[in-house]
Design a protein around this motif. Structure first.
Motif, PDB file in Angstrom:
ATOM      1  N   SER A 125      59.894  26.360  55.857  1.00 39.82           N
ATOM      2  CA  SER A 125      60.064  27.548  55.394  1.00 39.82           C
ATOM      3  C   SER A 125      61.052  27.827  54.628  1.00 39.82           C
ATOM      4  CB  SER A 125      59.891  28.694  56.684  1.00 39.82           C
ATOM      5  OG  SER A 125      58.347  28.664  57.110  1.00 39.82           O
ATOM      6  N   LEU A 126      62.263  27.388  55.338  1.00 38.81           N
ATOM      7  CA  LEU A 126      63.731  27.605  54.748  1.00 38.81           C
ATOM      8  C   LEU A 126      63.722  26.639  53.449  1.00 38.81           C
ATOM      9  CD1 LEU A 126      65.898  27.850  57.862  1.00 38.81           C
ATOM     10  CD2 LEU A 126      65.491  29.514  56.052  1.00 38.81           C
ATOM     11  N   THR A 127      63.235  25.606  53.405  1.00 39.68           N
ATOM     12  CA  THR A 127      63.351  24.632  52.162  1.00 39.68           C
ATOM     13  C   THR A 127      62.549  25.408  51.033  1.00 39.68           C
ATOM     14  OG1 THR A 127      63.414  22.587  53.391  1.00 39.68           O
ATOM     15  CG2 THR A 127      62.719  22.405  51.286  1.00 39.68           C
ATOM     16  N   ARG A 128      61.402  26.016  51.265  1.00 35.01           N
ATOM     17  CA  ARG A 128      60.696  26.632  50.173  1.00 35.01           C
ATOM     18  C   ARG A 128      61.610  28.114  49.721  1.00 35.01           C
ATOM     19  NH1 ARG A 128      55.843  26.018  53.127  1.00 35.01           N
ATOM     20  NH2 ARG A 128      55.967  27.808  54.374  1.00 35.01           N
ATOM     21  N   LEU A 129      62.130  28.650  50.741  1.00 37.49           N
ATOM     22  CA  LEU A 129      63.078  29.614  50.224  1.00 37.49           C
ATOM     23  C   LEU A 129      64.174  29.281  49.519  1.00 37.49           C
ATOM     24  CD1 LEU A 129      63.963  32.902  50.557  1.00 37.49           C
ATOM     25  CD2 LEU A 129      65.138  32.138  52.805  1.00 37.49           C
ATOM     26  N   ILE A 130      64.629  28.304  49.818  1.00 31.70           N
ATOM     27  CA  ILE A 130      65.852  27.743  48.893  1.00 31.70           C
ATOM     28  C   ILE A 130      65.259  27.247  47.800  1.00 31.70           C
ATOM     29  CG2 ILE A 130      67.565  25.497  48.788  1.00 31.70           C
ATOM     30  CD1 ILE A 130      67.506  25.622  51.745  1.00 31.70           C
ATOM     31  N   GLU A 131      64.258  26.898  47.588  1.00 34.38           N
ATOM     32  CA  GLU A 131      63.703  26.483  46.156  1.00 34.38           C
ATOM     33  C   GLU A 131      63.379  27.661  45.467  1.00 34.38           C
ATOM     34  OE1 GLU A 131      60.389  24.249  47.419  1.00 34.38           O
ATOM     35  OE2 GLU A 131      61.299  22.395  47.547  1.00 34.38           O
ATOM     36  N   ARG A 132      62.960  28.626  46.062  1.00 35.72           N
ATOM     37  CA  ARG A 132      62.666  30.016  45.042  1.00 35.72           C
ATOM     38  C   ARG A 132      63.941  30.536  44.781  1.00 35.72           C
ATOM     39  NH1 ARG A 132      59.244  30.995  49.632  1.00 35.72           N
ATOM     40  NH2 ARG A 132      60.754  32.692  50.316  1.00 35.72           N
ATOM     41  N   GLU A 133      65.093  30.611  45.635  1.00 39.91           N
ATOM     42  CA  GLU A 133      66.194  31.078  45.252  1.00 39.91           C
ATOM     43  C   GLU A 133      67.144  30.234  44.283  1.00 39.91           C
ATOM     44  OE1 GLU A 133      66.981  34.291  45.968  1.00 39.91           O
ATOM     45  OE2 GLU A 133      65.371  34.432  47.468  1.00 39.91           O
ATOM     46  N   THR A 134      66.877  29.002  44.038  1.00 39.54           N
ATOM     47  CA  THR A 134      67.385  28.217  43.413  1.00 39.54           C
ATOM     48  C   THR A 134      66.855  28.362  41.869  1.00 39.54           C
ATOM     49  OG1 THR A 134      67.783  26.442  44.989  1.00 39.54           O
ATOM     50  CG2 THR A 134      67.610  25.669  42.453  1.00 39.54           C
ATOM     51  N   ALA A 138      68.672  30.185  38.605  1.00 40.13           N
ATOM     52  CA  ALA A 138      68.672  29.456  37.031  1.00 40.13           C
ATOM     53  C   ALA A 138      67.917  30.236  36.007  1.00 40.13           C
ATOM     54  CB  ALA A 138      68.117  28.053  37.091  1.00 40.13           C
ATOM     55  N   ASP A 139      67.203  31.386  36.591  1.00 40.65           N
ATOM     56  CA  ASP A 139      66.380  32.079  35.507  1.00 40.65           C
ATOM     57  C   ASP A 139      67.274  32.872  34.640  1.00 40.65           C
ATOM     58  OD1 ASP A 139      64.539  33.398  34.054  1.00 40.65           O
ATOM     59  OD2 ASP A 139      63.587  33.978  36.021  1.00 40.65           O
ATOM     60  N   LEU A 140      67.456  32.421  33.372  1.00 40.29           N
ATOM     61  CA  LEU A 140      68.402  33.239  32.428  1.00 40.29           C
ATOM     62  C   LEU A 140      67.692  34.582  31.950  1.00 40.29           C
ATOM     63  CD1 LEU A 140      69.605  30.424  30.311  1.00 40.29           C
ATOM     64  CD2 LEU A 140      70.733  31.341  32.091  1.00 40.29           C
ATOM     65  N   ASP A 141      66.404  34.967  32.187  1.00 40.28           N
ATOM     66  CA  ASP A 141      65.701  35.983  31.902  1.00 40.28           C
ATOM     67  C   ASP A 141      66.200  37.037  32.993  1.00 40.28           C
ATOM     68  OD1 ASP A 141      64.370  34.860  29.864  1.00 40.28           O
ATOM     69  OD2 ASP A 141      62.522  34.631  30.997  1.00 40.28           O
ATOM     70  N   THR A 146      71.690  39.539  39.472  1.00 35.28           N
ATOM     71  CA  THR A 146      70.548  39.203  40.018  1.00 35.28           C
ATOM     72  C   THR A 146      70.684  37.639  40.322  1.00 35.28           C
ATOM     73  OG1 THR A 146      69.486  40.690  39.383  1.00 35.28           O
ATOM     74  CG2 THR A 146      68.079  39.010  40.320  1.00 35.28           C
ATOM     75  N   ARG A 147      71.074  36.765  39.346  1.00 43.30           N
ATOM     76  CA  ARG A 147      71.214  35.525  39.376  1.00 43.30           C
ATOM     77  C   ARG A 147      72.360  35.012  40.310  1.00 43.30           C
ATOM     78  NH1 ARG A 147      71.244  35.448  33.911  1.00 43.30           N
ATOM     79  NH2 ARG A 147      73.180  34.824  33.757  1.00 43.30           N
ATOM     80  N   GLU A 148      73.220  35.857  40.552  1.00 42.00           N
ATOM     81  CA  GLU A 148      74.798  35.548  41.303  1.00 42.00           C
ATOM     82  C   GLU A 148      74.109  35.721  42.761  1.00 42.00           C
ATOM     83  OE1 GLU A 148      79.098  36.943  42.197  1.00 42.00           O
ATOM     84  OE2 GLU A 148      78.220  37.646  40.570  1.00 42.00           O
ATOM     85  N   ARG A 149      73.470  36.762  43.121  1.00 41.57           N
ATOM     86  CA  ARG A 149      72.791  37.108  44.285  1.00 41.57           C
ATOM     87  C   ARG A 149      71.788  36.095  44.924  1.00 41.57           C
ATOM     88  NH1 ARG A 149      72.765  42.463  42.399  1.00 41.57           N
ATOM     89  NH2 ARG A 149      70.753  42.373  42.034  1.00 41.57           N
ATOM     90  N   ALA A 150      71.373  35.465  43.985  1.00 40.11           N
ATOM     91  CA  ALA A 150      70.077  34.485  44.268  1.00 40.11           C
ATOM     92  C   ALA A 150      70.809  33.211  44.632  1.00 40.11           C
ATOM     93  CB  ALA A 150      69.246  34.326  43.178  1.00 40.11           C
ATOM     94  N   GLY A 151      71.959  33.001  44.109  1.00 43.24           N
ATOM     95  CA  GLY A 151      72.650  31.821  44.360  1.00 43.24           C
ATOM     96  C   GLY A 151      73.313  31.791  45.767  1.00 43.24           C
ATOM     97  N   GLU A 152      73.806  33.067  46.073  1.00 43.61           N
ATOM     98  CA  GLU A 152      74.580  33.391  47.496  1.00 43.61           C
ATOM     99  C   GLU A 152      73.484  33.282  48.660  1.00 43.61           C
ATOM    100  OE1 GLU A 152      76.344  37.350  47.084  1.00 43.61           O
ATOM    101  OE2 GLU A 152      78.032  36.469  46.037  1.00 43.61           O
ATOM    102  N   GLN A 153      72.186  33.980  48.162  1.00 41.81           N
ATOM    103  CA  GLN A 153      71.148  33.638  49.267  1.00 41.81           C
ATOM    104  C   GLN A 153      70.657  32.442  49.274  1.00 41.81           C
ATOM    105  OE1 GLN A 153      70.077  35.988  51.167  1.00 41.81           O
ATOM    106  NE2 GLN A 153      68.001  35.806  51.700  1.00 41.81           N
TER     107      GLN A 153
END
Length: 264
Positions: A125-134, A138-141, A146-153
């Motif tokens: 479960s946590l690996t899937r979460l890490i992949e989603r947040e990664t 990286a989503d330039l759209d 938002t990208r920064e928060r995703a990186g922190e998460q």
């Protein structure tokens, strides 16, 4: 209501706390009076001591045992983090450049991962979460914030996964004869040492008393039993441990039992 009335009377007398002793008929009443006095911010001593299960290290131990008994349920882990039973120092004390993770943040990470129960659920479960947040980072759209928060998460999830992996490695394996009781006890000792808060003097006393009490179970050697039995050994071993017994002290309201009233 009786305890509240006694404490109100103590204030209304206008006497210094040194001149007041609250004598209770039962230990439960004394403990309730002590808790209420602490809640009011009063300096207070307790003749009977505090059951170790009410201290932060005791709650950490109880939470860990519930987690083992529940087949490593993510819900139990989340509850232990949210209600303050677990304070994993390995997450809070981040090295330079790492993202610090509080207990409540760790709980939210596990909840967001949708982990369920069993040793394997956390990595999946946590690996899937890490992949989603990664991917979000990286989503330039997306907006930069938002990208920064995703990186922190993502970094929080990585740290939580590493912490849980360490916990799981310490969980003793079971076979047809059950688990080695000594291994369960040692895992519990390690968990309390790594997750129990030692902020107050009472918690430090409780941590030492718990560890010493659990160490006595080493005498069981390599005896094996079902996990439920091993956890019952731990529960019964620490059930009567009390800490913080104290005599009357200057500037403190003293709470004790009727049979000891008036004894310094």
């Amino acid at each position: 209501a009786e305890v509240d009335a006694v404490l109100r009377r103590a204030v209304q007398t206008g006497c210094a706390f040194d001149d007041i002793e609250v004598a209770c008929a039962h230990e439960d009443q004394a403990l309730l009076a002590w808790e209420k006095a602490l809640g009011l911010g009063w300096p207070v001593t307790l003749a009977t001591g505090v059951p170790v299960g009410l201290t932060q290290p005791g709650r950490a131990l109880a939470g860990y045992c519930r987690w083992l008994a529940s087949n490593l349920s993510a819900r139990v882990l989340i509850d232990a983090l949210q209600d303050g039973a677990w304070w994993p120092a390995v997450l809070a004390a981040a090295d330079e450049g790492e993202v610090a993770v509080s207990a409540s943040q760790a709980a939210r990470v596990v909840a967001k991962s949708a982990a369920t129960w069993g040793a394997h659920t956390y990595a999946l479960s946590l690996t899937r979460l890490i992949e989603r947040e990664t991917a979000r980072a990286a989503d330039l759209d997306l907006e930069a914030a938002t990208r920064e928060r995703a990186g922190e998460q993502r970094e929080r999830a990585r740290r939580v996964l590493a912490w849980i992996d360490d916990l799981l490695r310490a969980v003793p394996g079971a076979d047809a004869d059950g688990v080695a009781i000594a291994d369960v006890v040692e895992a519990a000792r390690r968990a309390v040492a790594s997750m129990a808060s030692h902020v107050s003097a009472l918690d430090r006393l409780a941590a030492a008393a718990l560890d010493a009490s659990l160490a006595e179970l080493k005498g069981l050697g390599r005896r094996r039993a079902p996990l439920e039995t091993a956890l019952r050994f731990i529960e019964e071993q620490v059930a009567r441990v009390r800490v913080g017994r104290d005599r009357p002290r200057a500037g403190h309201l003293h709470i004790g039992l009727l049979r000891d009233a008036g004894v310094d």
